[in-house]
Motif scaffolding. Structure first.
Motif, PDB file in Angstrom:
ATOM      1  N   LEU A  62      65.448  72.373  56.352  1.00 20.76           N
ATOM      2  CA  LEU A  62      65.167  71.306  55.389  1.00 20.76           C
ATOM      3  C   LEU A  62      64.816  70.001  56.089  1.00 20.76           C
ATOM      4  CD1 LEU A  62      67.954  71.954  52.725  1.00 20.76           C
ATOM      5  CD2 LEU A  62      65.488  72.026  52.301  1.00 20.76           C
ATOM      6  N   GLU A  63      65.577  69.637  57.110  1.00 22.50           N
ATOM      7  CA  GLU A  63      65.358  68.365  57.783  1.00 22.50           C
ATOM      8  C   GLU A  63      64.090  68.353  58.619  1.00 22.50           C
ATOM      9  OE1 GLU A  63      68.905  67.715  59.990  1.00 22.50           O
ATOM     10  OE2 GLU A  63      70.170  67.452  58.195  1.00 22.50           O
ATOM     11  N   ALA A  64      63.759  69.493  59.197  1.00 20.07           N
ATOM     12  CA  ALA A  64      62.613  69.531  60.109  1.00 20.07           C
ATOM     13  C   ALA A  64      61.287  69.798  59.392  1.00 20.07           C
ATOM     14  CB  ALA A  64      62.842  70.610  61.178  1.00 20.07           C
ATOM     15  N   HIS A  65      61.325  70.485  58.248  1.00 16.89           N
ATOM     16  CA  HIS A  65      60.068  71.007  57.708  1.00 16.89           C
ATOM     17  C   HIS A  65      59.826  70.718  56.228  1.00 16.89           C
ATOM     18  CE1 HIS A  65      59.764  73.101  61.497  1.00 16.89           C
ATOM     19  NE2 HIS A  65      60.871  73.773  61.262  1.00 16.89           N
ATOM     20  N   THR A  66      60.724  70.012  55.564  1.00 12.40           N
ATOM     21  CA  THR A  66      60.542  69.791  54.133  1.00 12.40           C
ATOM     22  C   THR A  66      60.811  68.342  53.773  1.00 12.40           C
ATOM     23  OG1 THR A  66      62.819  70.171  53.366  1.00 12.40           O
ATOM     24  CG2 THR A  66      61.466  72.123  53.763  1.00 12.40           C
ATOM     25  N   GLN A  67      60.486  68.014  52.538  1.00  6.96           N
ATOM     26  CA  GLN A  67      60.817  66.716  51.973  1.00  6.96           C
ATOM     27  C   GLN A  67      61.135  66.907  50.494  1.00  6.96           C
ATOM     28  OE1 GLN A  67      57.250  64.514  52.786  1.00  6.96           O
ATOM     29  NE2 GLN A  67      56.110  65.391  51.066  1.00  6.96           N
ATOM     30  N   GLY A  68      61.887  65.996  49.915  1.00  8.59           N
ATOM     31  CA  GLY A  68      62.162  66.015  48.480  1.00  8.59           C
ATOM     32  C   GLY A  68      63.390  66.783  48.061  1.00  8.59           C
ATOM     33  N   PHE A  69      64.189  67.241  49.032  1.00  8.11           N
ATOM     34  CA  PHE A  69      65.361  68.052  48.648  1.00  8.11           C
ATOM     35  C   PHE A  69      66.341  67.261  47.789  1.00  8.11           C
ATOM     36  CE2 PHE A  69      69.804  69.215  49.473  1.00  8.11           C
ATOM     37  CZ  PHE A  69      69.812  70.467  48.903  1.00  8.11           C
ATOM     38  N   ASP A  70      66.658  66.053  48.170  1.00  8.68           N
ATOM     39  CA  ASP A  70      67.661  65.274  47.443  1.00  8.68           C
ATOM     40  C   ASP A  70      67.243  65.053  45.996  1.00  8.68           C
ATOM     41  OD1 ASP A  70      69.264  65.136  49.682  1.00  8.68           O
ATOM     42  OD2 ASP A  70      68.501  63.173  50.324  1.00  8.68           O
ATOM     43  N   ALA A  71      65.964  64.746  45.786  1.00 10.29           N
ATOM     44  CA  ALA A  71      65.484  64.515  44.421  1.00 10.29           C
ATOM     45  C   ALA A  71      65.517  65.810  43.605  1.00 10.29           C
ATOM     46  CB  ALA A  71      64.061  63.954  44.458  1.00 10.29           C
ATOM     47  N   ALA A  72      65.143  66.936  44.239  1.00 11.63           N
ATOM     48  CA  ALA A  72      65.170  68.217  43.531  1.00 11.63           C
ATOM     49  C   ALA A  72      66.600  68.599  43.156  1.00 11.63           C
ATOM     50  CB  ALA A  72      64.534  69.305  44.400  1.00 11.63           C
ATOM     51  N   LEU A  73      67.534  68.388  44.068  1.00 12.94           N
ATOM     52  CA  LEU A  73      68.930  68.714  43.786  1.00 12.94           C
ATOM     53  C   LEU A  73      69.501  67.794  42.712  1.00 12.94           C
ATOM     54  CD1 LEU A  73      71.411  70.417  44.471  1.00 12.94           C
ATOM     55  CD2 LEU A  73      71.964  68.753  46.267  1.00 12.94           C
ATOM     56  N   LYS A  74      69.138  66.531  42.761  1.00  8.18           N
ATOM     57  CA  LYS A  74      69.618  65.588  41.744  1.00  8.18           C
ATOM     58  C   LYS A  74      69.134  66.002  40.361  1.00  8.18           C
ATOM     59  CE  LYS A  74      69.530  60.663  40.495  1.00  8.18           C
ATOM     60  NZ  LYS A  74      69.020  59.313  40.868  1.00  8.18           N
ATOM     61  N   ALA A  75      67.858  66.427  40.272  1.00  5.97           N
ATOM     62  CA  ALA A  75      67.327  66.874  38.981  1.00  5.97           C
ATOM     63  C   ALA A  75      68.057  68.121  38.500  1.00  5.97           C
ATOM     64  CB  ALA A  75      65.823  67.158  39.106  1.00  5.97           C
ATOM     65  N   ALA A  76      68.352  69.035  39.431  1.00  8.01           N
ATOM     66  CA  ALA A  76      69.060  70.258  39.059  1.00  8.01           C
ATOM     67  C   ALA A  76      70.450  69.957  38.539  1.00  8.01           C
ATOM     68  CB  ALA A  76      69.134  71.208  40.255  1.00  8.01           C
ATOM     69  N   LYS A  77      71.100  68.909  39.079  1.00  9.70           N
ATOM     70  CA  LYS A  77      72.482  68.604  38.723  1.00  9.70           C
ATOM     71  C   LYS A  77      72.609  67.708  37.495  1.00  9.70           C
ATOM     72  CE  LYS A  77      74.856  69.324  43.122  1.00  9.70           C
ATOM     73  NZ  LYS A  77      75.747  68.734  44.127  1.00  9.70           N
ATOM     74  N   VAL A  78      71.492  67.346  36.880  1.00 10.69           N
ATOM     75  CA  VAL A  78      71.565  66.589  35.634  1.00 10.69           C
ATOM     76  C   VAL A  78      72.309  67.405  34.576  1.00 10.69           C
ATOM     77  CG1 VAL A  78      70.189  65.725  33.702  1.00 10.69           C
ATOM     78  CG2 VAL A  78      69.545  65.157  36.053  1.00 10.69           C
ATOM     79  N   ASP A  79      72.067  68.709  34.575  1.00  9.87           N
ATOM     80  CA  ASP A  79      72.774  69.610  33.655  1.00  9.87           C
ATOM     81  C   ASP A  79      74.057  70.102  34.316  1.00  9.87           C
ATOM     82  OD1 ASP A  79      70.729  69.652  31.586  1.00  9.87           O
ATOM     83  OD2 ASP A  79      69.526  70.828  32.997  1.00  9.87           O
ATOM     84  N   ASP A  80      74.976  70.540  33.489  1.00  7.19           N
ATOM     85  CA  ASP A  80      76.225  71.119  33.979  1.00  7.19           C
ATOM     86  C   ASP A  80      75.900  72.340  34.837  1.00  7.19           C
ATOM     87  OD1 ASP A  80      78.673  72.308  34.380  1.00  7.19           O
ATOM     88  OD2 ASP A  80      79.297  72.245  32.283  1.00  7.19           O
ATOM     89  N   CYS A  81      76.293  72.314  36.092  1.00  7.96           N
ATOM     90  CA  CYS A  81      75.939  73.395  37.016  1.00  7.96           C
ATOM     91  C   CYS A  81      77.093  74.370  37.245  1.00  7.96           C
ATOM     92  CB  CYS A  81      75.488  72.812  38.353  1.00  7.96           C
ATOM     93  SG  CYS A  81      73.854  72.048  38.256  1.00  7.96           S
ATOM     94  N   SER A  82      78.082  74.350  36.383  1.00  6.74           N
ATOM     95  CA  SER A  82      79.127  75.372  36.476  1.00  6.74           C
ATOM     96  C   SER A  82      78.526  76.717  36.101  1.00  6.74           C
ATOM     97  CB  SER A  82      80.289  75.044  35.550  1.00  6.74           C
ATOM     98  OG  SER A  82      79.879  75.157  34.187  1.00  6.74           O
ATOM     99  N   LEU A  83      79.066  77.777  36.682  1.00  4.69           N
ATOM    100  CA  LEU A  83      78.552  79.115  36.376  1.00  4.69           C
ATOM    101  C   LEU A  83      78.667  79.430  34.895  1.00  4.69           C
ATOM    102  CD1 LEU A  83      80.001  81.103  39.419  1.00  4.69           C
ATOM    103  CD2 LEU A  83      77.586  80.600  38.965  1.00  4.69           C
ATOM    104  N   ALA A  84      79.738  78.981  34.271  1.00  5.32           N
ATOM    105  CA  ALA A  84      79.935  79.251  32.852  1.00  5.32           C
ATOM    106  C   ALA A  84      78.843  78.585  32.011  1.00  5.32           C
ATOM    107  CB  ALA A  84      81.316  78.771  32.417  1.00  5.32           C
ATOM    108  N   ALA A  85      78.501  77.335  32.354  1.00  2.75           N
ATOM    109  CA  ALA A  85      77.480  76.616  31.583  1.00  2.75           C
ATOM    110  C   ALA A  85      76.103  77.238  31.775  1.00  2.75           C
ATOM    111  CB  ALA A  85      77.460  75.146  31.996  1.00  2.75           C
ATOM    112  N   ILE A  86      75.781  77.612  33.003  1.00  3.89           N
ATOM    113  CA  ILE A  86      74.479  78.227  33.265  1.00  3.89           C
ATOM    114  C   ILE A  86      74.395  79.577  32.567  1.00  3.89           C
ATOM    115  CG2 ILE A  86      72.947  79.126  35.056  1.00  3.89           C
ATOM    116  CD1 ILE A  86      74.331  77.061  36.962  1.00  3.89           C
ATOM    117  N   ALA A  87      75.468  80.362  32.651  1.00  2.00           N
ATOM    118  CA  ALA A  87      75.482  81.666  31.984  1.00  2.00           C
ATOM    119  C   ALA A  87      75.306  81.506  30.481  1.00  2.00           C
ATOM    120  CB  ALA A  87      76.789  82.396  32.299  1.00  2.00           C
ATOM    121  N   ARG A  88      75.939  80.478  29.902  1.00  2.00           N
ATOM    122  CA  ARG A  88      75.796  80.231  28.467  1.00  2.00           C
ATOM    123  C   ARG A  88      74.364  79.865  28.125  1.00  2.00           C
ATOM    124  NH1 ARG A  88      78.612  75.682  28.128  1.00  2.00           N
ATOM    125  NH2 ARG A  88      76.667  74.489  28.298  1.00  2.00           N
ATOM    126  N   ASP A  89      73.752  78.969  28.888  1.00  2.00           N
ATOM    127  CA  ASP A  89      72.402  78.518  28.576  1.00  2.00           C
ATOM    128  C   ASP A  89      71.368  79.630  28.776  1.00  2.00           C
ATOM    129  OD1 ASP A  89      73.492  76.079  28.027  1.00  2.00           O
ATOM    130  OD2 ASP A  89      72.844  75.112  29.892  1.00  2.00           O
TER     131      ASP A  89
END
Length: 952
Positions: free
Chosen positions: A260-287
């Motif tokens: 990630l550090e050597a070859h990519t960019q945008g990880f923090d923003a992508a992870l932040k967007a993913a974590k806007v929703d509840d990322c518990s396994l139960a919530a993802i399984a429900r959705d």
């Protein structure tokens, strides 16, 4: 590559062998044709998979193995036609048709500007055809409005690749399936849509017992046969699923931080967007509506394995958020460093044989040629300079759905459609037909006469077809293969590239469109791929001025520009980018990004923030069911080719509506009944009316419906899936939302159903059949071509006078007539001089005893010049005396029905292998193997249930 083997015996004709490729899906299988010379030209003797082609190594699916059966000249377009002032199509010379097009294009451009002209292309075109169409319309006519039906299947993957990698570059090869530790199928029924690749994956699992396979799909499909884990997700929840996976990787420290550090960019923003929703396994399984333990198993497998391939296709792409779904998948691979390695990477599987080739030459409205587009600095100048093109547009044109909307508004005054059938395949197909009807000039290039779009054509140009045309195609793994012409096109049919070149010359661009053949077009295409290409391999050995613009692009096949005519003819399959090694040999590239250098300005891959979205076609009280559309095993697109093979029509003979038992029961529908699917527009008016047989399936989620996409107005009265779908599209890719319609299903009200079998010459014209059905007060029909007859399934109201109808509409009175007053059933047959010409069976729609006749046996009766007395006696029964019903066709290769298979299982053949030994089913192409396995398991389950009942 062609090889000739002369026979040692002079009396036997010389046999030749030609290697080509299959014209169906994006697997790109190699095919070998054995042929001999005849007075009328080459004649194909046999067809087989090419054992040397690296895409299939000799395997063919049932469609590919039936290709030779689709080559009949019957139903082919053979002469140019122009519609006169009275609206009648009349045959004209090629000069007349081409001069008309060139003159009208020039006049329209002068009066209204170039943007009033458009073209709509197809992944069925060869790369050389595609290249010339792009050059003519964008470079010289000057219109940006050139798009392709690949917009309907691959456009979202294209944009996802460009956002992540800086180029529309598929990183994987098929051999990665053999190297993987985990393969994830998401939105892909590989078993039916890419059967040869499915068989290859199945073999990989046998060879490597440690390989795990996960299937993610709202439906339990035949692809689940080899799955270790199945996730039956809620439709549209894919981005939520993979965002959750990204968060899971981060929380458990399962990312490749160094990568990630050597070859990519945008990880923090992508992870932040993913974590806007509840990322518990139960919530993802429900959705996602999946079991939480299954979800966690998938996440654990993905995160703990490095060599992971994620195959994705239309279930991801055909969405109003398809691009984001593609990037959500790619994000997870980048976060784990799971690409650029053997057995690792996100792998988009194309739908058509040359969808990739079309993308290479700029077949999409937002593209230029050679993997460049309008927003790439310097690209427009480079292409204009190379082509010496005076009129290259400043920016992109209308994408497919937008293009037909503009057609309906009158902004586009001329449209050239090539090798596709938008009157059927596009969403909101009634609006598309209305737009075609009002367009002043519609030109259609096609090879067959049963395309619905021909009804709107002002000019029809007969095109060459598979086994006649010559050029290249590129499959899903970037492999360029030669598709070789062999047969002589019928009548005056001409190649697509020739038609385009001739119009270009007539518009005054003689020098730009003078080609000696497809090899010359290919060489120009190859030169352009390396022209001022700033990638290191493209620059190797070339001097480039710093004053002239260069555009960095991964697509580069410039060494192939050195091929002469013979080298082009002998070209073996090769993957781009293509380069020469130290020894001067041509070498392809199996896998991209092995050096972790991407095509972005800074060489880093980009993780893209993704916000999951719901489907835009909303459910309601009037439309409470979620509609999914897709391909079925034995058919292709709108059936203009596959319906020419009788055995391909028997697996699923009619359009159908697949429902969960709970939804069927709530609407009082039973398996085999006729029903209607209705969709509505924003005002509540009926948009589409689809009529088909109910198929109750335990693999279908409750609240959801599946229908096949193939039927058109030549094969069914109300079988167009596109009529049900709204024209809503992904904002980035323009790809329509074909997997997420909103419908209601109700019973089709009818008083009778009928099976009618006709000799092909009876009711041969479409208008004659329409008149006959109208006389019956019919509400449903399906046409099923067979070798010696045409089968119709009919339904309607009222109480027709069948004897009078047969006399008036069929022109042949009944020789045999039988009525069963108890069951209110009628059977009849008409013969001429002892030869069967028609056969009819009618029963009340409420009858549960309505069985199909033995169509194979009746087909033999239709082919017999003089029926024997015992055959005449069996005609009304519809089968020979004492013969059992074979049931629905399962094995198309050997014509083995479901009832025959179940009887064999009950008699002791309880494995797929023993069934193959007894009945030959599953022993040829393998396409039916998943269904055979399912039937075996069902019979075993019934046996266990019966045993437990006896014990109780």
């Amino acid at each position: 590559m062609r090889a000739t083997t002369e026979s040692a015996t002079p009396s036997v004709k010389a046999t030749h062998c030609t290697a080509t490729t299959c014209p169906y899906c994006g697997v790109g299988c190699g095919v070998t044709l054995e042929w001999e010379d005849s007075e009328s030209g080459p004649r194909i003797v046999s067809l087989a998979g090419d054992t040397r082609h690296p895409a299939n190594y000799g395997r063919l699916c049932v469609k590919g193995s039936a290709l030779a059966e689709t080559l009949s000249p019957q139903g082919r377009l053979t002469h140019p036609q122009v519609r006169d002032a009275a609206g009648v199509l009349r045959e004209v010379s090629w000069d007349t048709a081409l001069d008309l097009i060139a003159t009208r294009f020039s006049a329209l451009r002068e009066t209204h500007g170039a943007e009033c002209i458009a073209a709509y292309l197809s992944g069925q075109l060869l790369t050389e055809d595609y290249y010339l169409a792009n050059k003519l319309f964008k470079g010289f006519v000057g219109t940006p409005h050139l798009d392709t039906n690949s917009r309907l299947c691959m456009a979202s993957a294209v944009v996802a690749h460009k956002r992540a990698f800086g180029a529309d570059a598929v990183p994987c090869s098929y051999e990665d399936l053999e190297s993987a530790e985990l393969v994830v199928l998401v939105g892909s029924n590989l078993a039916w849509n890419h059967p040869v690749l499915f068989q290859r994956l199945k073999q990989a699992r046998i060879d490597n017992p440690l390989l795990r396979i996960v299937v993610i799909d709202p439906r339990v499909t035949d692809s689940c046969e080899i799955a270790d884990l199945y996730l039956g997700v809620r439709p549209g929840s894919d981005a939520r699923l993979f965002n959750g996976l990204l968060a899971y990787m981060a929380e458990r420290g399962r990312m490749d931080r160094l990568y990630l550090e050597a070859h990519t960019q945008g990880f923090d923003a992508a992870l932040k967007a993913a974590k806007v929703d509840d990322c518990s396994l139960a919530a993802i399984a429900r959705d996602c509506d999946v079991d939480v333990e299954r979800l966690e198993t998938f996440y654990y497998w993905f995160t703990t394995q490095l060599h992971v391939v994620t195959l994705f296709s239309q279930g991801i792409n055909q969405s109003t958020s398809g691009t984001d779904k593609g990037n959500a998948i790619i994000n997870c691979h980048l976060a784990g460093g799971k690409l650029g390695l053997p057995g690792a990477g996100p792998f988009s599987i194309t739908g058509q044989p040359n969808a990739m080739g079309g993308r290479e030459v700029g077949g999409l409205a937002n593209q230029l040629a050679a993997h460049m587009d309008y927003d790439t600095p310097g690209a427009r100048t480079l292409v204009s300079e190379f082509w010496q093109a005076p009129n290259l547009p400043e920016g992109p044109g209308h994408k497919a759905v937008e293009m037909f909307a503009a057609l309906g508004r009158g902004e586009i005054q001329a449209l050239w459609v090539m090798a596709t059938n938008p009157a059927v395949s596009l969403p909101d197909s009634e609006a598309v037909r209305s737009a075609l009807a009002r367009c002043p000039l519609v030109i259609v290039s096609d090879c067959v006469s049963d395309s619905d779009t021909l009804a709107y054509a002002d000019v029809i140009l007969p095109a060459s077809s598979w086994s006649e045309k010559d050029g290249t195609v590129t499959n899903s793994e970037r492999r360029i293969s030669r598709q070789r012409g062999l047969l002589v096109p019928p009548g005056e049919a001409r190649h697509d590239w020739w038609q385009l070149a001739e119009v270009g010359k007539r518009m005054g661009y003689e020098q730009a469109f003078s080609y000696a053949g497809p090899h010359a077009i290919f060489r120009e295409h190859a030169r352009l791929s390396g022209y001022r290409n700033a990638t290191p391999r493209a620059k190797a050995g070339k001097r480039m001025s710093d004053e002239l613009p260069c555009v960095k692009r991964l697509f580069n096949i410039s060494p192939l520009a050195e091929l002469g005519r013979q080298g082009y003819d002998d070209l073996i399959p090769i993957q781009w980018p293509v380069y020469r090694n130290a020894q001067g040999d041509l070498v392809g590239t199996r896998r991209l990004f092995e050096d972790a250098t991407f095509n972005t300005p800074n060489g880093r891959a980009r993780l893209v923030p993704v916000t999951p979205q719901q489907p835009h076609q909303q459910l309601s009280d009037a439309a409470p069911l979620r509609l999914n559309t897709g391909r079925i095993r034995d058919q292709w697109h709108t059936m203009t080719r596959t319906a020419r093979s009788a055995r391909l029509m028997n697996h699923r003979a009619e359009p159908y509506i697949e429902l969960h038992a709970r939804d069927a029961q709530a609407r009082k529908l039973e398996d085999g009944m006729l029903a209607r699917l209705l969709s509505r527009d924003a005002q509540g008016a009926i948009r589409g009316d689809y009529r088909a047989r109910v198929h109750i399936s335990s693999g279908q989620r409750a609240g959801e419906v599946f229908i096949p996409m193939h039927w058109n107005d030549h094969f069914a009265s109300h079988g167009r899936a596109g009529a049900l779908l709204a024209g809503l599209t992904d904002p980035f890719s323009g790809q329509p939302e074909s997997k997420h319609g909103a419908v209601e299903v109700i019973a089709l009200e009818s008083e009778w159903q009928a099976t009618l079998l006709l000799a092909p010459e009876l009711l041969g014209s479409r208008s004659a059949f329409a008149a006959a059905i109208e006389a019956l007060d019919g509400c449903y029909w399906a046409r099923i071509p067979q070798d010696t007859l045409v089968r119709y399934q009919l339904a309607g109201g009222g109480q027709p006078d069948w004897q009078r109808w047969c006399d008036e509409q069929l022109g042949i009175s009944a020789d045999l007539w039988g009525e069963d007053t108890t069951h209110k059933e009628l059977r009849a047959a008409g013969l001429v001089e002892g030869r069967l010409k028609w056969w009819l069976r009618v029963a009340p729609s409420s009858s549960r005893e309505f069985r199909q006749p033995n169509v194979a046996w009746l087909g033999e009766c239709f082919a017999t010049d003089q029926l024997a007395p015992r055959e005449r006696r069996s005609l009304l029964a519809g089968r020979p005396s004492g013969q059992a019903d074979a049931g629905a066709m399962i094995c198309a290769c050997h014509q083995v029905g479901e009832a025959t298979i179940r009887n064999a299982i009950q008699a002791g053949d309880t494995t797929v292998e023993s069934l193959g030994a007894r009945l030959a089913c599953g022993t040829r192409c393998g396409s039916c193997l998943p269904e055979l396995k399912r039937i075996v398991e069902e019979e075993r389950s019934h046996e266990r249930t019966d045993t437990s009942l006896e014990m109780a």
